[in-house]
Design an enzyme around this catalytic site. Structure first.
Site, PDB file in Angstrom:
ATOM      1  CG  ASN A 470      -0.230   0.046   2.623  1.00 50.28           C
ATOM      2  OD1 ASN A 470       0.288  -0.803   2.964  1.00 50.28           O
ATOM      3  ND2 ASN A 470      -0.029   1.458   3.183  1.00 50.28           N
ATOM      4  CB  CYS A 471       1.133   4.259  -1.832  1.00 48.37           C
ATOM      5  SG  CYS A 471      -0.361   4.551  -2.474  1.00 48.37           S
ATOM      6  CB  ILE A 472      -0.532   8.230   1.120  1.00 53.66           C
ATOM      7  CG1 ILE A 472       0.974   8.358   1.436  1.00 53.66           C
ATOM      8  CG2 ILE A 472      -1.357   8.990   2.186  1.00 53.66           C
ATOM      9  CD1 ILE A 472       1.317   9.885   1.247  1.00 53.66           C
ATOM     10  NE  ARG A 474      -2.861   5.749  -5.425  1.00 43.85           N
ATOM     11  CZ  ARG A 474      -2.759   6.714  -6.547  1.00 43.85           C
ATOM     12  NH1 ARG A 474      -2.806   6.098  -7.636  1.00 43.85           N
ATOM     13  NH2 ARG A 474      -2.333   7.717  -6.566  1.00 43.85           N
TER      14      ARG A 474
END
Length: 529
Positions: A470-472, A474
């Site tokens: 995951n990123c920030i 999504r």
């Protein structure tokens, strides 16, 4: 071992590589943002101007505290290249992440020691003229070429590739101790040692290329920040905006300036140097034009206006449900500087409206630069406005931000309300079938607000997952069979959007709670996964 074949397929795509690379930037950048806040508070409250205007702050203990905050706030700024060299292999590694990160540090050290060897043999070290030509600087206690973030990224990529190839490498029995994961830092030392001999030969051409990009942006005048702001928004849905942002923030593409007797390159680097320099008078507008101030018209005014327009355009019976969804997005945008929960509400139903949003973002960057506002840092939220604008004094022209944000609020509200009603865009609350999704998005049963088991099933089940990260905002996934992914079920269970990048790679937009969702799904996977 049976899963090794499907795992390799997605990794062969250049698209997957660049979006994964951009994701790895988040770890050092997050620390950079926090360090910037410490640096901003400490430097502003210990300045002579602030002590004169607020005498109660001119206290020995308080001033020592502010000086301490300033000092530790420099940690990310001073050691940023090392952090990138460690974070990239850490983020790209599928397994043995700790070894990958350790090898990143070892590789970066070997690179600079090897460069030092070349410069010493070539007679560059000790020759001031030659040292200046090569850009020699003290790095990790060694005189080396200052390759900055770009050099660290190159190291990180090489180490990540070496790790993927050798972390299961089997040595002969007599040397078995050095096999497997232990071989990764060993091979990284050797390979980066050789690369270090090549760097002094090719680096001047890299530097010329980056400087050329910087000259192109600088000669574009006010349109430079416009192109940057618009491009960053257009790249965001694909997860590639981090690459453009890093280029401008940390390399010559974002400009070069002499600060406190040292030449500093990169818009954010220049700003932090000026922030930490006791003799610096204000901030350079040419640098801050690419930083927080450009985001503020949209983050503090524009997107909240768009959210209000979407609320007013929702069906009356759905407004109660939409209200909580939009309000949480506005809070994330204004306080956290996280815009995707709002942007992905209209990106997929009205791509043309998103293009307008990108252009208006670019105009925000351009207008703030033309007005002479000088507010730096990275996030463009209310925290940046207060710490790097208000606390730094009226020289930053912070008082213009609310005025411009108010104009952007009206423009966004008008444009969004007209477009939604005129073209019957299916933004949240406009369709009857979205009621279940909206209700679930704000009243989920679990602590994360999402049902991990249902989301996992909608992704094709555990057997369909090749990678999960995951990123920030999504989930970033690779799957064996994209046809098994059920977009409708994902959206009905809280996903704001589903971006299918190719036959194997996709992103599921969740929002600020994405790390909790990822952890919940991870907990449902078999131990072997």
């Amino acid at each position: 071992m049976a899963k090794s074949a499907p795992k390799s397929a997605p990794k062969t795509t250049l698209w997957e590589f660049f979006q994964s690379l951009g994701k790895t930037f988040m770890l050092p950048v997050a620390l950079l943002a926090f360090s910037g806040i410490l640096l901003g508070i400490g430097s502003s409250l210990s300045s002579a101007a602030v002590k004169e205007s607020m005498p109660f702050l001119d206290n020995t203990l308080l001033q020592l505290l502010f000086m301490w905050m300033t000092k530790i706030g420099l940690v990310a700024f001073i050691y940023l290249p090392i952090m990138f060299a460690v974070a990239i292999p850490l983020g790209l590694a599928r397994e043995e992440k700790g070894v990958a990160a350790f090898a990143g540090f070892v590789g970066y050290s070997a690179l600079n020691l090897s460069i030092n060897f070349y410069l010493t043999v070539a007679g560059v070290i000790g020759n001031p003229t030659e040292e200046k030509a090569y850009g020699v600087k003290l790095i990790l206690g060694v005189e080396s070429i200052d390759t900055g973030i770009l050099g660290a990224v190159i190291v990180g990529i090489i180490v990540a590739k070496l790790h993927a190839r050798f972390y299961t490498y089997k040595m002969p029995d007599a040397l078995a101790f050095f096999g497997g994961a232990r071989f990764v830092p060993i091979i990284s030392t050797l390979v980066l040692g050789v690369v270090g001999l090549i760097v002094p030969l090719v680096w001047p051409y890299f530097a010329m290329g980056i400087a050329g990009i910087g000259n192109l942006i600088s000669h574009a005048g006010p349109f430079g920040p416009f192109l940057f702001g618009t491009g960053e928004r257009l790249l965001l849905p694909f997860g590639l905006h981090h690459v453009l942002v890093a280029l401008v923030r940390f390399t010559e593409a974002g400009g070069s300036l002499e600060v406190c007797g040292k030449t500093v390159s990169g818009a954010l680097n220049i700003f932090y140097s000026e922030l930490a320099c006791p003799t610096s008078q204000g901030f350079s507008g040419s640098a801050t034009a690419f930083l927080s101030q450009g985001k503020m018209p949209v983050f503090l005014g524009g997107l909240p206006g768009a959210a209000l327009a979407m609320y007013h355009c929702a069906r009356v019976e759905n407004r109660g449900k939409v209200k909580a969804l939009l309000l949480s997005g506005v809070i994330a945008c204004i306080i956290g500087g996280i815009t995707e929960p709002l942007e992905f509400l209209f990106l997929f139903v009205a791509p043309a409206l998103y293009v307008v949003h990108a252009i208006l973002t670019g105009l925000g960057f351009m207008v703030m630069g033309l007005l002479g506002v000088t507010i730096g840092n990275t996030d463009g939220n209310i925290i940046d406005f207060l710490i790097f604008g208000v606390l730094q004094g009226t020289a930053t022209k912070w008082y213009l931000v609310p005025m411009v944000a108010a104009i952007w609020f009206v423009v966004y509200y008008s444009v969004f309300r007209f477009a939604i009603t005129r073209f019957n865009l299916k933004t949240p609350g406009r369709e009857i079938e979205t009621k279940d999704a909206l209700a679930f998005a704000v009243t989920g049963e679990k602590t994360t607000g999402y049902k991990g088991d249902i989301i996992l099933a909608a992704l094709g089940g555990a057997d369909n997952l090749v990678s999960l990260d995951n990123c920030i905002t999504r989930l970033r996934l690779s799957v064996n069979d994209m046809s098994l992914v059920n977009d409708a079920v994902l959206k009905a269970n809280g996903a704001l959007g589903v971006v299918k990048l190719d036959d194997h790679n996709l992103q599921v937009v969740i929002g600020p709670q994405v790390h909790m969702v990822k952890n919940e799904i991870q907990g449902l996977l078999p131990a072997s996964a």
